[in-house]
Write a protein that holds these residues in place. Structure first.
Motif, PDB file in Angstrom:
ATOM      1  N   TRP A 140       2.961  -8.576  -5.887  1.00 20.48           N
ATOM      2  CA  TRP A 140       2.144  -7.425  -5.269  1.00 20.48           C
ATOM      3  C   TRP A 140       3.150  -6.765  -4.721  1.00 20.48           C
ATOM      4  O   TRP A 140       4.034  -7.019  -3.764  1.00 20.48           O
ATOM      5  CB  TRP A 140       1.012  -7.819  -4.320  1.00 20.48           C
ATOM      6  CG  TRP A 140       0.120  -6.661  -3.917  1.00 20.48           C
ATOM      7  CD1 TRP A 140      -1.022  -6.165  -4.439  1.00 20.48           C
ATOM      8  CD2 TRP A 140       0.192  -5.697  -2.752  1.00 20.48           C
ATOM      9  NE1 TRP A 140      -1.492  -5.227  -3.946  1.00 20.48           N
ATOM     10  CE2 TRP A 140      -0.836  -4.868  -2.800  1.00 20.48           C
ATOM     11  CE3 TRP A 140       1.144  -5.339  -1.943  1.00 20.48           C
ATOM     12  CZ2 TRP A 140      -0.878  -3.760  -2.104  1.00 20.48           C
ATOM     13  CZ3 TRP A 140       1.170  -4.616  -0.944  1.00 20.48           C
ATOM     14  CH2 TRP A 140       0.151  -3.608  -1.251  1.00 20.48           C
ATOM     15  N   THR A 141       2.946  -5.416  -4.775  1.00 21.35           N
ATOM     16  CA  THR A 141       3.811  -4.220  -4.068  1.00 21.35           C
ATOM     17  C   THR A 141       2.926  -3.158  -3.950  1.00 21.35           C
ATOM     18  O   THR A 141       2.213  -2.534  -4.593  1.00 21.35           O
ATOM     19  CB  THR A 141       5.078  -3.911  -4.852  1.00 21.35           C
ATOM     20  OG1 THR A 141       5.939  -3.188  -4.016  1.00 21.35           O
ATOM     21  CG2 THR A 141       4.741  -3.298  -6.202  1.00 21.35           C
ATOM     22  N   GLY A 142       3.210  -2.504  -2.592  1.00 23.52           N
ATOM     23  CA  GLY A 142       2.371  -1.386  -2.535  1.00 23.52           C
ATOM     24  C   GLY A 142       2.659  -0.612  -1.208  1.00 23.52           C
ATOM     25  O   GLY A 142       3.525  -1.316  -0.313  1.00 23.52           O
ATOM     26  N   THR A 143       2.117   0.605  -0.859  1.00 23.78           N
ATOM     27  CA  THR A 143       2.240   1.056   0.453  1.00 23.78           C
ATOM     28  C   THR A 143       1.415   0.600   1.651  1.00 23.78           C
ATOM     29  O   THR A 143       0.587  -0.483   1.470  1.00 23.78           O
ATOM     30  CB  THR A 143       1.762   2.445   0.479  1.00 23.78           C
ATOM     31  OG1 THR A 143       0.417   2.453   0.406  1.00 23.78           O
ATOM     32  CG2 THR A 143       2.444   3.325  -0.677  1.00 23.78           C
ATOM     33  N   ASN A 144       1.852   0.983   2.912  1.00 29.11           N
ATOM     34  CA  ASN A 144       1.069   0.429   4.226  1.00 29.11           C
ATOM     35  C   ASN A 144      -0.405   0.787   3.871  1.00 29.11           C
ATOM     36  O   ASN A 144      -1.199  -0.272   4.232  1.00 29.11           O
ATOM     37  CB  ASN A 144       1.661   0.908   5.236  1.00 29.11           C
ATOM     38  CG  ASN A 144       1.763   0.309   6.436  1.00 29.11           C
ATOM     39  OD1 ASN A 144       1.924  -0.990   6.459  1.00 29.11           O
ATOM     40  ND2 ASN A 144       1.249   0.682   7.668  1.00 29.11           N
ATOM     41  N   THR A 145      -0.818   1.817   3.302  1.00 28.19           N
ATOM     42  CA  THR A 145      -2.133   2.190   3.384  1.00 28.19           C
ATOM     43  C   THR A 145      -2.589   1.020   2.553  1.00 28.19           C
ATOM     44  O   THR A 145      -4.068   0.736   2.380  1.00 28.19           O
ATOM     45  CB  THR A 145      -2.434   3.585   2.847  1.00 28.19           C
ATOM     46  OG1 THR A 145      -1.499   4.532   3.780  1.00 28.19           O
ATOM     47  CG2 THR A 145      -3.831   4.231   2.588  1.00 28.19           C
ATOM     48  N   GLU A 146      -1.996   0.988   1.305  1.00 27.76           N
ATOM     49  CA  GLU A 146      -2.710  -0.041   0.152  1.00 27.76           C
ATOM     50  C   GLU A 146      -2.798  -1.553   0.810  1.00 27.76           C
ATOM     51  O   GLU A 146      -3.795  -1.914   0.642  1.00 27.76           O
ATOM     52  CB  GLU A 146      -1.897   0.187  -1.253  1.00 27.76           C
ATOM     53  CG  GLU A 146      -1.830   1.386  -1.684  1.00 27.76           C
ATOM     54  CD  GLU A 146      -0.961   1.586  -2.720  1.00 27.76           C
ATOM     55  OE1 GLU A 146      -1.185   2.374  -3.618  1.00 27.76           O
ATOM     56  OE2 GLU A 146       0.302   0.806  -2.669  1.00 27.76           O
ATOM     57  N   ILE A 147      -1.882  -2.039   1.334  1.00 29.56           N
ATOM     58  CA  ILE A 147      -2.011  -3.165   1.805  1.00 29.56           C
ATOM     59  C   ILE A 147      -3.267  -3.202   3.112  1.00 29.56           C
ATOM     60  O   ILE A 147      -3.909  -4.404   3.028  1.00 29.56           O
ATOM     61  CB  ILE A 147      -0.623  -3.859   2.345  1.00 29.56           C
ATOM     62  CG1 ILE A 147      -0.721  -5.309   2.462  1.00 29.56           C
ATOM     63  CG2 ILE A 147      -0.199  -3.342   3.803  1.00 29.56           C
ATOM     64  CD1 ILE A 147       0.466  -6.190   2.600  1.00 29.56           C
ATOM     65  N   LEU A 148      -3.468  -2.303   3.890  1.00 29.22           N
ATOM     66  CA  LEU A 148      -4.246  -2.555   4.701  1.00 29.22           C
ATOM     67  C   LEU A 148      -5.811  -2.385   4.133  1.00 29.22           C
ATOM     68  O   LEU A 148      -6.686  -2.724   4.657  1.00 29.22           O
ATOM     69  CB  LEU A 148      -4.083  -1.206   5.753  1.00 29.22           C
ATOM     70  CG  LEU A 148      -3.153  -1.264   6.637  1.00 29.22           C
ATOM     71  CD1 LEU A 148      -2.805  -0.020   7.724  1.00 29.22           C
ATOM     72  CD2 LEU A 148      -3.336  -2.388   7.747  1.00 29.22           C
ATOM     73  N   ALA A 149      -5.701  -1.647   2.955  1.00 31.74           N
ATOM     74  CA  ALA A 149      -7.161  -1.446   2.293  1.00 31.74           C
ATOM     75  C   ALA A 149      -7.449  -2.688   1.368  1.00 31.74           C
ATOM     76  O   ALA A 149      -8.510  -2.502   0.652  1.00 31.74           O
ATOM     77  CB  ALA A 149      -6.955  -0.170   1.508  1.00 31.74           C
TER      78      ALA A 149
END
Length: 229
Positions: free
Chosen positions: A209-218
């Motif tokens: 998995w890889t993503g932005t800070n917003t994405e991991i919080l969501a």
């Protein structure tokens, strides 16, 4: 700053990494997350030439440094805060800072003491006389004294007391505010999401998995599935 593509590595016949991809841009904070034994430290060793990759590429500022000697990686602008700190126990704090310093950059001993006042108080103490938290501060300061373009922290707060961990997080947030590029490994995801830009999660030597800070919080299921013991 750093681009890793298809990185594969092994210890003897035991393959550990199976095609790791990650990148860190200028002024960006990126985390490398995963449970113990999933290949995080092996990734760092492969980036820094401490373990020769079996395949893939490591580029620093566009230069291919795959499998280069560690001193060439450091000269290209990568600074490492290794797991276990690995400070020089028979040198005092100030000697640890200047031993591998690269002159001419913004990071000098006075600036490190400003960042870590506790180190200035103990500047004449030997490395072996420091607490674990003070050793980690010294390891970070020593890496910064090389005036790196990218600083890499392997297990940034492992084994530290909560108050010391909070100090380290505050320093990393301050470094980000100053425009430092950072790649950080740590288990404290909640603390990392307060200042990181992107996250890379690995499981059994592969990016899952890889993503932005917003994405991991969501997506709390990422933490539940790949990060919780």
């Amino acid at each position: 700053m750093l681009r890793v593509e298809g990185l594969e590595a092994a210890y003897g016949d035991s393959r550990i990494l199976f095609g790791i991809d990650l990148q860190v841009g200028k002024g960006e904070v990126v985390t490398l997350l995963g449970r113990n034994g999933m290949g995080k430290t092996t990734t760092i060793k492969s980036i820094f030439g401490l373990l020769k990759p079996r395949a893939g590429t490591v580029q620093v500022n566009g230069e291919d440094l795959t499998g280069a000697e560690p001193h060439k990686i450091a000269h290209a602008g990568l600074g490492l805060v290794p797991e276990g700190r690995q400070i020089f126990p028979t040198l005092n704090v100030h000697e640890n800072l200047v031993a591998t310093a690269r002159p001419g950059g913004k990071w000098t001993a006075p600036r490190i003491y400003e960042l870590f006042p506790r180190l200035e108080e103990r500047r004449r103490n030997m490395g072996s006389q420091l607490s674990g938290g003070e050793q980690q501060m010294l390891a970070i300061g020593r890496a910064l004294m090389t005036n790196p373009r990218l600083i890499v922290l392997d297990e940034a707060t492992e084994g530290l007391a909560p108050l010391i961990r909070a100090d380290i997080w505050a320093v990393l947030a301050k470094l980000k505010a100053e425009g430092e590029a950072i790649l950080v490994i740590d288990k404290n995801v909640d603390a990392l999401t307060k200042f990181a830009d992107r996250h890379v999660v690995i499981e059994k030597g592969q990016v899952v998995w890889t993503g932005t800070n917003t994405e991991i919080l969501a997506t709390p299921e990422v933490k539940d599935r790949f990060l919780h013991v």
